[in-house]
Write an enzyme that holds these catalytic residues in place. Structure first.
Site, PDB file in Angstrom:
ATOM      1  N   THR A 269      -2.417  -4.581   6.185  1.00  0.00           N
ATOM      2  CA  THR A 269      -2.576  -4.567   4.519  1.00  0.00           C
ATOM      3  C   THR A 269      -2.916  -5.994   4.047  1.00  0.00           C
ATOM      4  OG1 THR A 269      -1.443  -4.187   2.445  1.00  0.00           O
ATOM      5  CG2 THR A 269      -0.098  -4.566   4.396  1.00  0.00           C
ATOM      6  N   ASP A 270      -3.498  -6.097   2.820  1.00  0.00           N
ATOM      7  CA  ASP A 270      -3.596  -7.222   2.285  1.00  0.00           C
ATOM      8  C   ASP A 270      -2.375  -7.860   1.590  1.00  0.00           C
ATOM      9  OD1 ASP A 270      -3.492  -5.466   0.110  1.00  0.00           O
ATOM     10  OD2 ASP A 270      -5.087  -5.925  -0.964  1.00  0.00           O
ATOM     11  N   GLU A 271      -1.494  -6.839   1.568  1.00  0.00           N
ATOM     12  CA  GLU A 271       0.127  -7.360   0.983  1.00  0.00           C
ATOM     13  C   GLU A 271       0.532  -8.467   1.825  1.00  0.00           C
ATOM     14  OE1 GLU A 271       2.309  -4.193  -0.644  1.00  0.00           O
ATOM     15  OE2 GLU A 271       0.492  -2.975  -1.048  1.00  0.00           O
TER      16      GLU A 271
ATOM     17  N   TYR B 147       8.523  -4.405   2.611  1.00  0.00           N
ATOM     18  CA  TYR B 147       7.258  -3.645   3.482  1.00  0.00           C
ATOM     19  C   TYR B 147       6.309  -4.905   3.672  1.00  0.00           C
ATOM     20  CZ  TYR B 147       2.651  -1.558   3.508  1.00  0.00           C
ATOM     21  OH  TYR B 147       1.473  -1.170   4.005  1.00  0.00           O
TER      22      TYR B 147
ATOM     23  N   LYS C  37       4.982  -5.731   7.666  1.00  0.00           N
ATOM     24  CA  LYS C  37       3.680  -5.781   8.231  1.00  0.00           C
ATOM     25  C   LYS C  37       3.340  -7.070   8.744  1.00  0.00           C
ATOM     26  CE  LYS C  37       1.040  -2.667   7.910  1.00  0.00           C
ATOM     27  NZ  LYS C  37       0.942  -1.402   8.894  1.00  0.00           N
TER      28      LYS C  37
HETATM   29  P1  NAD Z   1       1.626   7.087   5.148  1.00  0.00           P
HETATM   30  O1  NAD Z   1       2.876   6.819   4.608  1.00  0.00           O
HETATM   31  O2  NAD Z   1       0.910   7.971   4.238  1.00  0.00           O
HETATM   32  O3  NAD Z   1       1.657   7.744   6.396  1.00  0.00           O
HETATM   33  C1  NAD Z   1       2.359   6.994   7.417  1.00  0.00           C
HETATM   34  C2  NAD Z   1       2.443   7.861   8.807  1.00  0.00           C
HETATM   35  O4  NAD Z   1       2.894   7.460   9.737  1.00  0.00           O
HETATM   36  C3  NAD Z   1       3.224   9.242   8.380  1.00  0.00           C
HETATM   37  O5  NAD Z   1       2.298  10.608   8.976  1.00  0.00           O
HETATM   38  C4  NAD Z   1       4.499   9.248   9.166  1.00  0.00           C
HETATM   39  O6  NAD Z   1       4.898  10.608   9.619  1.00  0.00           O
HETATM   40  C5  NAD Z   1       4.164   8.422  10.193  1.00  0.00           C
HETATM   41  N1  NAD Z   1       5.124   7.500  10.819  1.00  0.00           N
HETATM   42  C6  NAD Z   1       6.184   6.966  10.291  1.00  0.00           C
HETATM   43  N2  NAD Z   1       7.070   6.403  10.902  1.00  0.00           N
HETATM   44  C7  NAD Z   1       6.698   6.507  12.056  1.00  0.00           C
HETATM   45  C8  NAD Z   1       7.169   6.479  13.617  1.00  0.00           C
HETATM   46  N3  NAD Z   1       8.358   5.616  14.105  1.00  0.00           N
HETATM   47  N4  NAD Z   1       6.594   6.973  14.555  1.00  0.00           N
HETATM   48  C9  NAD Z   1       5.444   7.610  14.526  1.00  0.00           C
HETATM   49  N5  NAD Z   1       4.778   7.929  13.209  1.00  0.00           N
HETATM   50  C10 NAD Z   1       5.685   7.406  12.269  1.00  0.00           C
HETATM   51  O7  NAD Z   1       0.871   5.641   5.035  1.00  0.00           O
HETATM   52  P2  NAD Z   1      -0.698   5.354   4.803  1.00  0.00           P
HETATM   53  O8  NAD Z   1      -0.773   4.999   3.524  1.00  0.00           O
HETATM   54  O9  NAD Z   1      -1.486   6.399   5.549  1.00  0.00           O
HETATM   55  O10 NAD Z   1      -0.897   3.883   5.633  1.00  0.00           O
HETATM   56  C11 NAD Z   1      -1.311   3.799   7.055  1.00  0.00           C
HETATM   57  C12 NAD Z   1      -1.240   2.712   7.648  1.00  0.00           C
HETATM   58  O11 NAD Z   1      -2.320   1.830   6.656  1.00  0.00           O
HETATM   59  C13 NAD Z   1       0.108   1.698   7.462  1.00  0.00           C
HETATM   60  O12 NAD Z   1       0.250   0.941   8.480  1.00  0.00           O
HETATM   61  C14 NAD Z   1      -0.101   0.837   5.995  1.00  0.00           C
HETATM   62  O13 NAD Z   1       0.556  -0.175   6.069  1.00  0.00           O
HETATM   63  C15 NAD Z   1      -1.783   0.498   6.231  1.00  0.00           C
HETATM   64  N6  NAD Z   1      -2.277   0.402   4.785  1.00  0.00           N
HETATM   65  C16 NAD Z   1      -2.294   1.281   3.790  1.00  0.00           C
HETATM   66  C17 NAD Z   1      -2.814   1.275   2.541  1.00  0.00           C
HETATM   67  C18 NAD Z   1      -2.810   2.097   1.463  1.00  0.00           C
HETATM   68  O14 NAD Z   1      -3.286   1.770   0.467  1.00  0.00           O
HETATM   69  N7  NAD Z   1      -2.233   3.188   1.702  1.00  0.00           N
HETATM   70  C19 NAD Z   1      -3.470  -0.045   2.555  1.00  0.00           C
HETATM   71  C20 NAD Z   1      -3.718  -1.022   3.562  1.00  0.00           C
HETATM   72  C21 NAD Z   1      -3.168  -0.698   4.737  1.00  0.00           C
HETATM   73  P1  TYD Z   2       1.519   1.767  -4.965  1.00  0.00           P
HETATM   74  O1  TYD Z   2       0.567   2.773  -5.079  1.00  0.00           O
HETATM   75  O2  TYD Z   2       2.989   1.975  -4.740  1.00  0.00           O
HETATM   76  O3  TYD Z   2       1.002   0.345  -4.106  1.00  0.00           O
HETATM   77  P2  TYD Z   2       1.342  -1.109  -3.983  1.00  0.00           P
HETATM   78  O4  TYD Z   2       2.560  -1.222  -4.168  1.00  0.00           O
HETATM   79  O5  TYD Z   2       1.294  -0.972  -2.347  1.00  0.00           O
HETATM   80  O6  TYD Z   2       0.245  -1.728  -4.273  1.00  0.00           O
HETATM   81  O7  TYD Z   2       1.546   1.015  -6.337  1.00  0.00           O
HETATM   82  C1  TYD Z   2       0.289   0.408  -7.033  1.00  0.00           C
HETATM   83  C2  TYD Z   2       0.302  -0.458  -8.217  1.00  0.00           C
HETATM   84  O8  TYD Z   2       1.039   0.792  -9.347  1.00  0.00           O
HETATM   85  C3  TYD Z   2       1.587  -1.404  -8.092  1.00  0.00           C
HETATM   86  O9  TYD Z   2       1.324  -2.489  -9.039  1.00  0.00           O
HETATM   87  C4  TYD Z   2       2.772  -0.657  -8.761  1.00  0.00           C
HETATM   88  C5  TYD Z   2       2.273   0.283  -9.880  1.00  0.00           C
HETATM   89  N1  TYD Z   2       3.078   1.644 -10.084  1.00  0.00           N
HETATM   90  C6  TYD Z   2       3.431   1.878 -11.155  1.00  0.00           C
HETATM   91  O10 TYD Z   2       3.135   1.113 -12.370  1.00  0.00           O
HETATM   92  N2  TYD Z   2       3.952   2.933 -11.252  1.00  0.00           N
HETATM   93  C7  TYD Z   2       4.449   3.594 -10.361  1.00  0.00           C
HETATM   94  O11 TYD Z   2       5.229   4.851 -10.784  1.00  0.00           O
HETATM   95  C8  TYD Z   2       3.960   3.450  -9.060  1.00  0.00           C
HETATM   96  C9  TYD Z   2       4.431   4.331  -7.809  1.00  0.00           C
HETATM   97  C10 TYD Z   2       3.322   2.294  -8.738  1.00  0.00           C
END
Ligand code: NAD
Ligand code: TYD
Length: 339
Positions: free
Chosen positions: A125-127, A153, A157
């Site tokens: 992630t970019d985070e 978090y 990562k």
């Molecule tokens: P999500 O929370 O929707 O899904 C995570 C999945 O991992 C779930 O299905 C969960 O059951 C599974 N999981 C959790 N712990 C586990 C374990 N110990 N063993 C096996 N499976 C397990 O997450 P997402 O948003 O789909 O993100 C997926 C990946 O992408 C993550 O690594 C996250 O850091 C990365 N990512 C997410 C975003 C975003 O905007 N959502 C952006 C950049 C990177």
């Molecule tokens: P989120 O979807 O949790 O992603 P991330 O924190 O990984 O970027 O949140 C996106 C942005 O929205 C973040 O700046 C936090 C804000 N946010 C709210 O303002 N209200 C909410 O209820 C949530 C879940 C997030």
């Protein structure tokens, strides 16, 4: 090609499996997912029944299970999506983030090493880069930006990313890392900003914006992220990191207002609540490297992608309503009570 996809019942993993099954119908896809609160097998409906697909419920931390699975499936590549992903939950209870995101990644890479050096892709992630100031629009994260994580978090990562690079240097494991900005699209768990706001707005409930809503995120449609991972997996150079982003920076308040407008609801639903602890101000990705070296380009603009996404949540109420009726409701009350 046999592909092991971990975390494939989550938001991005499920979209990735759907994209890969459509683009490469001859691939065997094995999904390993622990089905935590965030995992939902119904996101794989229509795929899970196919002959080229196998689902295994289990944790990436379970080394014995990984050994058995690698012996049975002999994967050519592993794409690791499995993680704890919600920043607010990591602030409440960091420990599971450390075990899944760090130790789980190490266990997976050890299995890759034990089976002849299996190709490993880490979805990051970019985070991990921390945040940028709001008043410097000229700054963006490149692959060389130092890691400076802010939340438990993002620190977990970033730790995993360091381990991935260390396994490449020390053991020669063929690894790649992609670091993507915030994703939106179908099947996202309704604790994250966009699906949470759609669900609450359409029910006429208050929409909790943290602080003043000025924090900026760079939004990318999940299908564009999936195509970027495919490009890195097939054409990326082992040992390299690739940033992925949509060039679509939006302040949170603007995203929330847009959702109100699209759903025909009044902005009076928006409620400003206490800010997140350590809240990152702005993320912005320079995706020049993946564009130049792998020819990747996003296909969706935020304007059309967000409208399609809102439509998807309205057309697929049953997908998220079963979630919001269960454990999630207790979670919401716990997180937002008195806020
Ligand atoms: P999500 O929370 O929707 O899904 C995570 C999945 O991992 C779930 O299905 C969960 O059951 C599974 N999981 C959790 N712990 C586990 C374990 N110990 N063993 C096996 N499976 C397990 O997450 P997402 O948003 O789909 O993100 C997926 C990946 O992408 C993550 O690594 C996250 O850091 C990365 N990512 C997410 C975003 C975003 O905007 N959502 C952006 C950049 C990177
Ligand atoms: P989120 O979807 O949790 O992603 P991330 O924190 O990984 O970027 O949140 C996106 C942005 O929205 C973040 O700046 C936090 C804000 N946010 C709210 O303002 N209200 C909410 O209820 C949530 C879940 C997030």
């Amino acid at each position: 090609m046999t592909l092991l996809v971990t975390g494939g019942a989550g938001f991005i993993g499920a979209n990735f499996i759907r994209c890969m099954a459509a683009a490469h119908p001859t691939w065997r896809i094995v999904c390993l997912d622990a089905l935590t609160y965030a995992g939902n097998l119904s996101s794989l409906e229509g795929i899970a029944e196919g002959p080229c697909f196998r689902f295994v419920r289990g944790s990436i931390c379970d080394r014995q299970l990984l050994e058995t699975l690698f012996c049975e499936e002999n994967p050519d590549a592993v794409v690791n999506f499995a993680a704890e992903t919600h920043v607010d939950r990591s602030i409440e209870a960091p420990e599971v983030f450390l075990s899944t995101n760090i130790l789980g990644t190490a266990a997976l890479m050890d299995a890759c090493r034990a089976h002849g050096g299996v190709r490993f892709h880490q979805v990051s992630t970019d985070e991990v880069y921390g945040d940028l100031p709001l008043d410097r629009p000229d700054l963006r994260f490149t692959e060389e930006t130092p890691l400076r994580a802010s939340s438990p978090y993002s620190a977990s990562k970033a730790s995993a990313d360091l381990l991935v690079m260390a396994y490449h240097r020390t053991y020669g494991l063929p690894v790649t890392i992609s670091r993507c900005s915030n994703n939106y699209g179908p099947y996202q768990f309704p604790e994250k900003l966009i699906p949470l706001m759609i669900a609450r707005c359409e029910a006429g409930q208050s929409m909790p914006v943290y602080g003043e809503g000025k924090n900026v995120r760079d939004w990318l449609h999940v299908e564009d992220h999936c195509r970027a991972i495919e490009a890195v997996l097939l054409r990326g150079t082992p040992g390299e990191v690739y940033n992925v982003g949509g060039n679509s920076e939006r302040a949170n308040i603007d995203v929330v207002r847009l959702i109100c407008r699209e759903l025909g609801q009044p902005e009076s639903l928006i409620t400003f609540v206490t800010d997140r602890k350590g809240h990152d101000l702005r993320y912005a990705i320079d995706a020049g490297k993946i564009r130049r070296e792998l020819g990747w380009e996003p296909q969706h603009t935020f304007e059309t992608g967000i409208r399609q996404t809102i439509r998807w949540y309205l057309d697929n109420r049953s997908w998220w309503q079963t979630i919001t009726s269960g454990e999630y409701r207790h979670y919401y009350e716990r997180m937002y009570a008195g806020r």
